[in-house]
Design a protein around this motif. Structure first.
Motif, PDB file in Angstrom:
ATOM      1  N   VAL B  53     -10.045   2.859 -11.413  1.00  0.00           N
ATOM      2  CA  VAL B  53     -10.590   1.745 -10.634  1.00  0.00           C
ATOM      3  C   VAL B  53     -11.691   2.230  -9.706  1.00  0.00           C
ATOM      4  N   ASP B  55     -13.343   0.616  -6.617  1.00  0.00           N
ATOM      5  CA  ASP B  55     -13.264  -0.537  -5.725  1.00  0.00           C
ATOM      6  C   ASP B  55     -14.300  -0.366  -4.611  1.00  0.00           C
ATOM      7  N   TYR B  58     -13.104  -3.104  -1.269  1.00  0.00           N
ATOM      8  CA  TYR B  58     -12.148  -2.513  -0.352  1.00  0.00           C
ATOM      9  C   TYR B  58     -11.647  -3.534   0.669  1.00  0.00           C
ATOM     10  N   SER B  62      -9.209  -7.331  -2.993  1.00  0.00           N
ATOM     11  CA  SER B  62      -9.439  -6.404  -4.101  1.00  0.00           C
ATOM     12  C   SER B  62      -8.198  -5.541  -4.351  1.00  0.00           C
ATOM     13  N   ARG B  63      -7.515  -5.214  -3.271  1.00  0.00           N
ATOM     14  CA  ARG B  63      -6.296  -4.403  -3.462  1.00  0.00           C
ATOM     15  C   ARG B  63      -5.227  -5.191  -4.205  1.00  0.00           C
ATOM     16  N   ILE B  66      -5.967  -4.952  -7.824  1.00  0.00           N
ATOM     17  CA  ILE B  66      -5.545  -3.648  -8.365  1.00  0.00           C
ATOM     18  C   ILE B  66      -4.028  -3.615  -8.523  1.00  0.00           C
ATOM     19  N   SER B  80      -8.364   5.973  -8.151  1.00  0.00           N
ATOM     20  CA  SER B  80      -9.578   5.209  -7.885  1.00  0.00           C
ATOM     21  C   SER B  80     -10.706   6.198  -7.618  1.00  0.00           C
ATOM     22  N   ILE B 102     -14.895  -3.257  -9.157  1.00  0.00           N
ATOM     23  CA  ILE B 102     -14.870  -4.409  -8.266  1.00  0.00           C
ATOM     24  C   ILE B 102     -16.083  -4.338  -7.344  1.00  0.00           C
TER      25      ILE B 102
END
Lengths: 330, 377
Positions: B53, B55, B58, B62-63, B66, B80, B102
């Protein structure tokens, strides 16, 4: 049915038997007649058509032309009754190396439908006759060449065939084993069996009742070994000198000499009958400075006879050596 | 036809098989090896797809996304990264199969009601696995999207929104979708075909090569008896292998055997017989072991492996090949095997396959006996 069948002494007869492989004629118009109880030897150089002849007689190949009768049956038409009555030993060793002596014999006994009681009796006597009893349980792959041949013979004898076909049975076998082998054959013939054997050894041919010489598919002579030897018109001399090569070259240009052939450590010289004598030859060689030489008249061997016969065969009848139709021959 | 001669050949053949370690390995070792190799190693299941991932948003949103990947058994988040290039490098080096990117504005767009985009990078060099992985990712994201919309709708006071269609999936016959469950039964067809066609043709070619055939032909042994004797021996080997394969499948690989084992056994025998006749037919043409082996491989093993539907689905094949599969007996036996093992069906459904196997065996038997040579040349 042919008149052959009424003559119950004739075990093998062929009439114009011919087999071609493509453009090559391996066996050409063969006429043979072999009575019961005879050991007939078929001799000839490699590629003469000996194996093909045997295969034709055993029904393993079909003739291109002509006919063959074995034990009174037409081989091409009544193949199965023929197979019941013959034993065939191929040139190549053809038993199973991973089976024991006994297992191979059991297998062939089953194939020939021999009753169990009869089988054990027969196996016992065969093993005794060939002195193979101690090797009964041994795997065939670990037998010597001579023993393998004896085993192959035993397997073809289990069903008491009337006729035995042996294709160069003693090639690659030591002299002692060869003698054993022939002793067994003689015993079988005394019991009424007919044997057709091919061989490249002419000393073996001398042991046969009659011998047929096959050359490039043609039977060029057929008689008893004695008759064949007396048939030779030429006089034969054995020549032994110091420088064999020089002697040979000198002899070849002598007047009257038909041919000079090496025979062991000596030379055999063929000349027209009553043309010359040993003394004359010896003197002439001395004059050429090739002495010391000894020349003596000899009774020709079968080998001499065959070499003479092949020499007389017209060249136009000769063809290139035949291939073996896809099957291997060593 | 003489039974004693036939029996003699069968017994001799058994001795050959037992005495020769190579043929024994071929007859018993190879099927077992194939079973374990295919049963354990050849798994077409796609799960725990290695995923990386990136990201750059953040945010809690977004978490949460995931988290969705992490919660699925189909994906395994390896870690990540903080650079786009790292994903590329990891895919190049086969360290991961899937990359999730993301973008920075993900949560902003999501909260403002715009269409939020994320990027899925996929290693497509194994297209089969890639398309399955893609399917998993898509359906999971779609579902998550719907959920988010429902939550948002609810928050705006629009009441409880439910997705229009809620699929209640139930997979029949192979509920866990384990590939071993259809590979192991299908493998039985491949194994039997090898034993039957390949080994039989090899033993006859061996007799020609060793010169023993010449000796056999000079005896009263009829070619049909020789062939039948050899067929009996290899039929025995085939039966042992079949029982062995079924036992290993059921006991070790835990493949369910839901149908009638006797029906399976019977159809196995028919298939085996057809394969044996096929081997005899090959040996009528091929007199050397090398040629027999090559012909056997090309005409029995390969079709049984590739064209039977054992691994590769017949429905996805081009029309021409699909037509060809209809004359591959293994195709019908694979259908029977999967049907009996997994579906628990029997003759009432599979009669057409059984009829085909019988017809194939009959025709090849007739051809084989007609082609038998009694002469050396």
């Amino acid at each position: 049915m042919n008149d052959v069948n009424r003559d119950d002494r004739t075990m093998i007869q062929t009439q114009g038997l011919t087999r071609c492989f493509g453009a090559l004629t391996a066996v050409s118009a063969l006429n043979l007649k072999i009575p019961r109880g005879e050991i007939f030897g078929l001799v000839g150089p490699d590629g003469a058509g000996k194996t093909t002849t045997l295969r034709l007689l055993c029904g393993l190949l079909d003739p291109t032309e002509g006919q063959a009768w074995v034990a009174g049956y037409d081989v091409a038409r009544d193949t199965q009754p023929v197979k019941d009555r013959i034993g065939y030993m191929a040139q190549r060793f053809a038993l199973y190396g991973d089976l024991t002596v006994e297992e191979n014999m059991f297998f062939y006994a089953d194939l020939f439908g021999i009753s169990m009681a009869h089988r054990d009796l027969l196996m016992g006597s065969l093993l005794k006759m060939t002195r193979m009893e101690p090797f009964r349980k041994r795997q065939v792959g670990r037998l010597s060449g001579g023993m393998k041949q004896k085993l192959a013979l035993m397997c073809t004898l289990l069903h008491r065939p009337q006729i035995l076909f042996l294709d160069e049975p003693t090639s690659g076998v030591d002299p002692v084993s060869r003698r054993d082998f022939w002793a067994i054959l003689y015993q079988l013939v005394r019991d009424g069996m007919t044997v057709l054997v091919t061989t490249a050894y002419l000393d073996e041919a001398e042991r046969c009742n009659r011998v047929g010489l096959l050359h490039q598919g043609h039977l060029i002579s057929c008689d008893s070994p004695e008759a064949l030897k007396s048939q030779l018109e030429e006089a034969c001399f054995e020549v032994q000198g110091v420088n064999q090569r020089a002697v040979r070259e000198a002899l070849q240009v002598f007047e009257g000499v038909i041919s000079v052939e090496p025979s062991g450590a000596t030379l055999h010289v063929f000349m027209p009958p009553a043309h010359s004598s040993a003394e004359v030859l010896e003197k002439k060689l001395h004059e050429k400075g090739l002495g010391p030489v000894t020349v003596r008249p000899v009774i020709p061997s079968l080998e001499d006879v065959f070499i003479a016969l092949i020499r007389k065969t017209p060249r136009n009848a000769q063809e290139p050596p035949m291939p073996q139709g896809g099957t291997t021959r060593t | 036809m003489n039974t004693r001669r036939t029996r003699a050949v069968a017994r001799k053949e058994f001795l050959h098989i037992v005495r020769d370690p190579r043929s024994l390995a071929m007859a018993l070792g190879m099927p077992l090896m194939m079973l374990f190799l295919f049963g354990y190693a050849l798994t077409l299941d796609v799960d725990r797809i290695p995923t990386v991932v990136y990201d750059s948003d953040y945010t809690p949103e977004s978490r949460e996304l995931i988290q969705r990947f992490q919660g699925s058994r189909y994906f395994q988040i390896l870690g990540s990264v903080d650079q786009y290039e790292t994903i590329e490098r990891k895919i190049d080096r086969d360290q991961c199969l899937l990359g999730v990117v993301i973008p920075q504005d993900y949560s902003r767009k999501l909260l403002s009601g715009d269409e939020a985009e994320i990027q899925i990078l996929l290693d497509g060099s194994d297209s089969n696995t890639a398309s399955i992985a893609l399917g998993y990712a898509e359906s999971m994201l779609q579902r998550y999207g719907l959920e988010l919309r429902a939550v948002a709708f609810n928050r705006k006071g629009g009441g409880h929104l439910v997705p229009p269609i809620e699929p209640r999936l139930r997979v029949w016959y192979n509920s866990e979708l384990k590939s071993k469950n259809y590979i192991v039964p299908g493998l039985i067809a491949v194994i039997l075909m090898i034993i039957a066609a390949l080994l039989t043709s090899l033993t006859i070619a061996r007799e020609w090569e060793m010169g023993t055939m010449e000796q056999l032909l000079s005896t009263p042994l009829r070619p049909a008896e020789m062939v039948l004797g050899k067929m009996v021996a290899f039929f025995g080997v085939g039966l042992v292998d079949m029982v062995l394969a079924i036992a290993v499948g059921v006991l070790i690989f835990q493949v369910p055997l839901r149908g009638n084992p006797l029906f399976l056994f019977f159809t196995g025998c028919v298939f085996l017989f057809g394969g044996l006749c096929w081997g005899i037919l090959i040996s009528a043409v091929a007199r050397s072991q090398l040629l027999a082996y090559q012909m056997g491989m090309l005409s029995s093993f390969l079709p049984a492996f590739v064209l039977s539907g054992f691994i590769y689905s017949i429905e996805n094949m081009p029309v021409v090949i699909r037509v060809i599969t209809h004359v591959v007996p293994a195709r019908y036996f694979v259908t029977i095997l999967k049907g009996v093992f997994l579906k628990g069906i029997g003759f009432e459904v599979l009669w057409a396959e059984v009829v085909f196997l019988l017809t194939f065996a009959g025709i090849v038997f007739l051809l084989a006996t007609r082609k038998l040579k009694q002469k050396l040349a």
